[in-house]
Write an enzyme that holds these catalytic residues in place. Sequence first.
Site, PDB file in Angstrom:
ATOM      1  CG  MET A 110      80.555  27.442  38.303  1.00  0.00           C
ATOM      2  SD  MET A 110      78.789  27.299  38.219  1.00  0.00           S
ATOM      3  CE  MET A 110      78.610  26.156  36.884  1.00  0.00           C
TER       4      MET A 110
ATOM      5  CG  HIS B 293      77.742  40.942  36.540  1.00  0.00           C
ATOM      6  ND1 HIS B 293      78.880  41.209  35.825  1.00  0.00           N
ATOM      7  CD2 HIS B 293      76.888  41.984  36.333  1.00  0.00           C
ATOM      8  CE1 HIS B 293      78.723  42.373  35.179  1.00  0.00           C
ATOM      9  NE2 HIS B 293      77.528  42.849  35.467  1.00  0.00           N
TER      10      HIS B 293
ATOM     11  CB  CYS C 118      81.686  37.060  34.551  1.00  0.00           C
ATOM     12  SG  CYS C 118      80.047  37.737  34.921  1.00  0.00           S
TER      13      CYS C 118
ATOM     14  CD  GLU D   6      83.146  18.252  41.603  1.00  0.00           C
ATOM     15  OE1 GLU D   6      83.176  19.311  42.290  1.00  0.00           O
ATOM     16  OE2 GLU D   6      82.787  18.237  40.417  1.00  0.00           O
TER      17      GLU D   6
ATOM     18  CB  CYS E 122      82.874  39.069  37.765  1.00  0.00           C
ATOM     19  SG  CYS E 122      81.582  40.315  37.521  1.00  0.00           S
TER      20      CYS E 122
ATOM     21  N   GLY F 207      87.534  24.674  34.542  1.00  0.00           N
ATOM     22  CA  GLY F 207      88.465  23.713  33.977  1.00  0.00           C
ATOM     23  C   GLY F 207      89.254  22.941  35.007  1.00  0.00           C
ATOM     24  CE  LYS F 208      85.615  22.529  40.469  1.00  0.00           C
ATOM     25  NZ  LYS F 208      84.917  21.292  40.098  1.00  0.00           N
TER      26      LYS F 208
ATOM     27  CD  GLN G  53      83.289  21.066  45.447  1.00  0.00           C
ATOM     28  OE1 GLN G  53      84.495  20.976  45.299  1.00  0.00           O
ATOM     29  NE2 GLN G  53      82.450  20.862  44.441  1.00  0.00           N
TER      30      GLN G  53
HETATM   31 ZN   LIG Z   1      80.556  39.982  35.484  1.00  0.00          ZN
END
Ligand SMILES: [Zn+2]
Length: 189
Positions: free
Chosen positions: A1, A178, A130, A74, A175, A4-5, A76
């Site tokens: 998410m 996190h 992140c 989208e 990331c 920039g897709k 998925q």
């Molecule tokens: Zn991170």
Amino acid sequence: MCCGKSEETMRELRRAVIAGRHVLLLRPAVDTRTETDEARSRSGMTFPAQTLPDSSKILSTVEAAGANFIAFDEGQFWDDGIIAAVQALVDKRLIVIVNGLNQDYLGRPFGPMPTLMALSDEVRMLKAICQVCGEEATKTQRLHADGSPAGPDEQLILPGGFDQAHEVDRYEARCRTHHLIGPKHQRRR
Ligand SMILES: [Zn+2]
């Protein structure tokens, strides 16, 4: 998410238009972020789109549009029928792009995306940033309204889409370090 897709897809579509292709952008009906006749990226870029209730209408819609360059938004959120439909389209030597999230908020392969990636001639991994540390993000963090991470036994819902029961949940790019998964059986508040 937030990688920039949608922008990347629209950029490819605009290039295809310039190249004289007949383009068609298809969206699954579950994505409720925008009105049905256009796709809208997070940065506000838009492109005309058709929304389909499921994959069974893909081939007839492409044929009716006379399209030879087809993009799916989208990926998925489409049902598994998109896989056979995409294969039928590329067998006709049409150009197909599918954008989507490869993992859900628990880091699991998401819907038909893993299969579509395996069958693709080219895979482009776009990475977000992140929101905790600023490193490259490959995970989607799902957070409750109080900031606590969503647990593994919660209903899978739609990033960017909203339903009544879950409208307070939000999503962040994270990331691997996190990306947090909350405890099991945690009841939503
Ligand atoms: Zn991170």
